[in-house]
Design a protein around this motif. Structure first.
Motif, PDB file in Angstrom:
ATOM      1  N   ALA A 195      -2.193  -2.573   8.424  1.00 13.75           N
ATOM      2  CA  ALA A 195      -3.624  -3.158   8.794  1.00 13.75           C
ATOM      3  C   ALA A 195      -3.679  -4.686   8.744  1.00 13.75           C
ATOM      4  CB  ALA A 195      -4.535  -2.188   8.717  1.00 13.75           C
ATOM      5  N   VAL A 196      -3.307  -4.374   7.236  1.00 12.25           N
ATOM      6  CA  VAL A 196      -3.938  -6.068   6.681  1.00 12.25           C
ATOM      7  C   VAL A 196      -2.844  -7.257   7.130  1.00 12.25           C
ATOM      8  CG1 VAL A 196      -3.964  -7.145   4.687  1.00 12.25           C
ATOM      9  CG2 VAL A 196      -5.418  -4.542   4.302  1.00 12.25           C
ATOM     10  N   LYS A 197      -1.966  -6.993   7.804  1.00  9.46           N
ATOM     11  CA  LYS A 197      -0.237  -7.620   7.723  1.00  9.46           C
ATOM     12  C   LYS A 197      -1.065  -8.391   9.038  1.00  9.46           C
ATOM     13  CE  LYS A 197       3.467 -10.010   8.595  1.00  9.46           C
ATOM     14  NZ  LYS A 197       3.817 -11.315   7.762  1.00  9.46           N
ATOM     15  N   LEU A 198      -1.644  -6.954  10.280  1.00 14.83           N
ATOM     16  CA  LEU A 198      -1.667  -7.930  11.379  1.00 14.83           C
ATOM     17  C   LEU A 198      -2.612  -8.370  11.458  1.00 14.83           C
ATOM     18  CD1 LEU A 198      -1.017  -4.430  12.793  1.00 14.83           C
ATOM     19  CD2 LEU A 198       0.272  -6.129  13.376  1.00 14.83           C
ATOM     20  N   GLY A 199      -3.985  -8.214  10.480  1.00 16.47           N
ATOM     21  CA  GLY A 199      -5.123  -9.054  10.388  1.00 16.47           C
ATOM     22  C   GLY A 199      -5.111 -10.103   9.924  1.00 16.47           C
ATOM     23  N   GLY A 200      -3.864 -11.024   9.489  1.00 15.02           N
ATOM     24  CA  GLY A 200      -3.813 -11.678   8.900  1.00 15.02           C
ATOM     25  C   GLY A 200      -2.873 -12.920   9.563  1.00 15.02           C
ATOM     26  N   ASN A 201      -2.116 -11.769  10.530  1.00 15.28           N
ATOM     27  CA  ASN A 201      -0.752 -12.665  11.686  1.00 15.28           C
ATOM     28  C   ASN A 201      -2.760 -13.491  12.814  1.00 15.28           C
ATOM     29  OD1 ASN A 201       0.983 -12.628  10.203  1.00 15.28           O
ATOM     30  ND2 ASN A 201       2.180 -11.479  11.697  1.00 15.28           N
ATOM     31  N   PHE A 202      -2.938 -12.442  12.680  1.00 20.02           N
ATOM     32  CA  PHE A 202      -4.377 -12.458  14.059  1.00 20.02           C
ATOM     33  C   PHE A 202      -4.812 -14.302  13.952  1.00 20.02           C
ATOM     34  CE2 PHE A 202      -8.766 -12.059  15.342  1.00 20.02           C
ATOM     35  CZ  PHE A 202      -8.585 -12.620  17.137  1.00 20.02           C
ATOM     36  N   LEU A 203      -5.142 -13.945  12.558  1.00 22.66           N
ATOM     37  CA  LEU A 203      -5.942 -15.356  11.626  1.00 22.66           C
ATOM     38  C   LEU A 203      -4.835 -16.572  11.884  1.00 22.66           C
ATOM     39  CD1 LEU A 203      -7.860 -14.485   8.775  1.00 22.66           C
ATOM     40  CD2 LEU A 203      -8.291 -15.215  10.834  1.00 22.66           C
ATOM     41  N   ALA A 235       0.462  -1.097  -0.211  1.00 18.43           N
ATOM     42  CA  ALA A 235       0.272  -0.413   0.399  1.00 18.43           C
ATOM     43  C   ALA A 235       0.704   1.421   0.003  1.00 18.43           C
ATOM     44  CB  ALA A 235      -1.090  -0.490   1.207  1.00 18.43           C
ATOM     45  N   GLY A 236       0.761   2.431  -0.819  1.00 15.76           N
ATOM     46  CA  GLY A 236       0.934   4.094  -0.737  1.00 15.76           C
ATOM     47  C   GLY A 236       0.896   4.777  -2.268  1.00 15.76           C
ATOM     48  N   PRO A 237       1.494   5.253  -2.213  1.00 21.10           N
ATOM     49  CA  PRO A 237       1.116   6.629  -3.637  1.00 21.10           C
ATOM     50  C   PRO A 237       1.620   5.170  -4.325  1.00 21.10           C
ATOM     51  CG  PRO A 237       2.632   7.365  -1.973  1.00 21.10           C
ATOM     52  CD  PRO A 237       2.068   6.473  -1.149  1.00 21.10           C
ATOM     53  N   GLU A 238       0.055   5.400  -5.945  1.00 27.21           N
ATOM     54  CA  GLU A 238       0.154   4.715  -7.259  1.00 27.21           C
ATOM     55  C   GLU A 238       1.363   4.673  -7.749  1.00 27.21           C
ATOM     56  OE1 GLU A 238      -1.481   2.102  -9.251  1.00 27.21           O
ATOM     57  OE2 GLU A 238      -2.116   2.725  -7.367  1.00 27.21           O
ATOM     58  N   GLU A 239       2.387   6.034  -7.845  1.00 31.63           N
ATOM     59  CA  GLU A 239       2.762   6.299  -9.078  1.00 31.63           C
ATOM     60  C   GLU A 239       4.117   4.836  -7.918  1.00 31.63           C
ATOM     61  OE1 GLU A 239       3.037   9.872  -6.494  1.00 31.63           O
ATOM     62  OE2 GLU A 239       2.196   8.206  -7.309  1.00 31.63           O
ATOM     63  N   ALA A 240       4.310   5.070  -6.583  1.00 31.43           N
ATOM     64  CA  ALA A 240       5.525   4.657  -6.539  1.00 31.43           C
ATOM     65  C   ALA A 240       5.535   3.257  -5.850  1.00 31.43           C
ATOM     66  CB  ALA A 240       5.656   4.979  -4.612  1.00 31.43           C
TER      67      ALA A 240
END
Length: 285
Positions: A161-169, A129-134
């Motif tokens: 946030a996605v990473k933490l949600g995945g690690n929670f699972l 995730a981050g700025p499109e051009e980067a």
């Protein structure tokens, strides 16, 4: 040859950096503890690594990232890109975005799912995730490192946030699978037979890989240390608190992993929580 800075040559970072070098990039690598790494160009400091214009950090936690951040900010040129591939806290990731923006730099988050063996085989799953051009600029790097790359938003903290949600699972699955192994075992079921049922019914590399590690009790050397699992669950609790989201299961996991560290299991693989489940069921020793 395109140059890339790489900071952090641990169990995950070293194979990742080597894969970039094998793909034809000149990798300027730095590690807190000096480490010989064939195929990599060792940088004298994080600042020198960041001067490449694109720098990847793969470090243990917020504190390890913060320890090198000033040098990265000083070394990265205006318009340069910092790609944080570690598991970091959501509020901390937000602060990194602001600090890079103040210097005219770009910050991306691309934390990885996978253990060292997956990193070796370029089979990581990456949430970016981050700025499109980067993102467009570093996308080929991410595809070099991972089997699948998922774009999850235009603000870097969303990837964490996605990473933490995945690690929670994953942590929840480990607890449930350990309890299930002990439950069926105490009724006389062979754990290998149960594993084959789980493997067939819950068709997932996570269940298959972790189920086998638990079955074979491959707790050392750790692919992911239990103390790092505790760190991640603390970050999950922090993310839940900042979003006012109750996580009852998260608090159970926090206590379980804290108990593991207290009992001296911190440097074993986090699958060693099986030992704690067994002990509570009277199977200790």
């Amino acid at each position: 040859m395109e140059r890339i800075g790489f900071v952090g040559l641990g169990r995950m970072g070293l194979p990742m950096a080597r894969n970039l070098a094998r793909a034809g990039y000149q990798v300027l690598a730095w590690n807190r503890t000096p480490k010989e790494a064939a195929g990599l160009t060792l940088a004298p400091s994080p600042k020198e690594a960041a001067a490449a214009g694109v720098v990847i950090t793969m470090l243990a936690d917020n504190a390890a990232t913060e320890a090198v951040l000033l040098e990265i900010l000083e070394g990265l040129p205006a318009g340069g890109i910092h790609v944080a591939m570690s598991t970091l806290g959501v509020p901390y990731s937000q602060s990194l975005e602001a600090r890079h923006r103040a210097r005219g730099q770009l910050y991306l988050a691309a934390p990885v799912f996978g253990r060292p063996e997956a990193a070796e085989r370029r089979e990581l799953r990456i949430a970016a995730a981050g700025p499109e051009e980067a993102l467009e600029k570093v996308w080929p790097l991410l595809e070099t490192l991972g089997q699948e790359v998922y774009r999850v938003g235009n603000r870097p903290h969303l990837a964490h946030a996605v990473k933490l949600g995945g690690n929670f699972l994953i942590a929840s699955m480990l607890e449930a699978l350990a309890e299930a192994y002990v439950l069926v075992g105490k009724h006389g079921v062979d754990r290998e037979a149960f594993y084959q049922v789980v493997r067939g019914f819950f068709r997932s590399p996570v269940y298959e890989n972790y189920g086998r590690i638990l079955l074979e009790r491959r707790f050392s050397p750790p692919g992911f240390a239990l103390r790092l699992g505790l760190k991640d669950v603390r970050l999950i609790a922090e993310a839940a608190d900042t979003a006012e989201t109750p996580l009852p299961l998260g608090h159970l996991l926090l206590d379980r992993l804290l108990s593991g560290v207290a009992r001296g299991l911190g440097e074993e693989d986090w699958t060693a929580l099986l030992k704690l489940v067994e002990a509570e069921a009277g199977l200790e020793g």
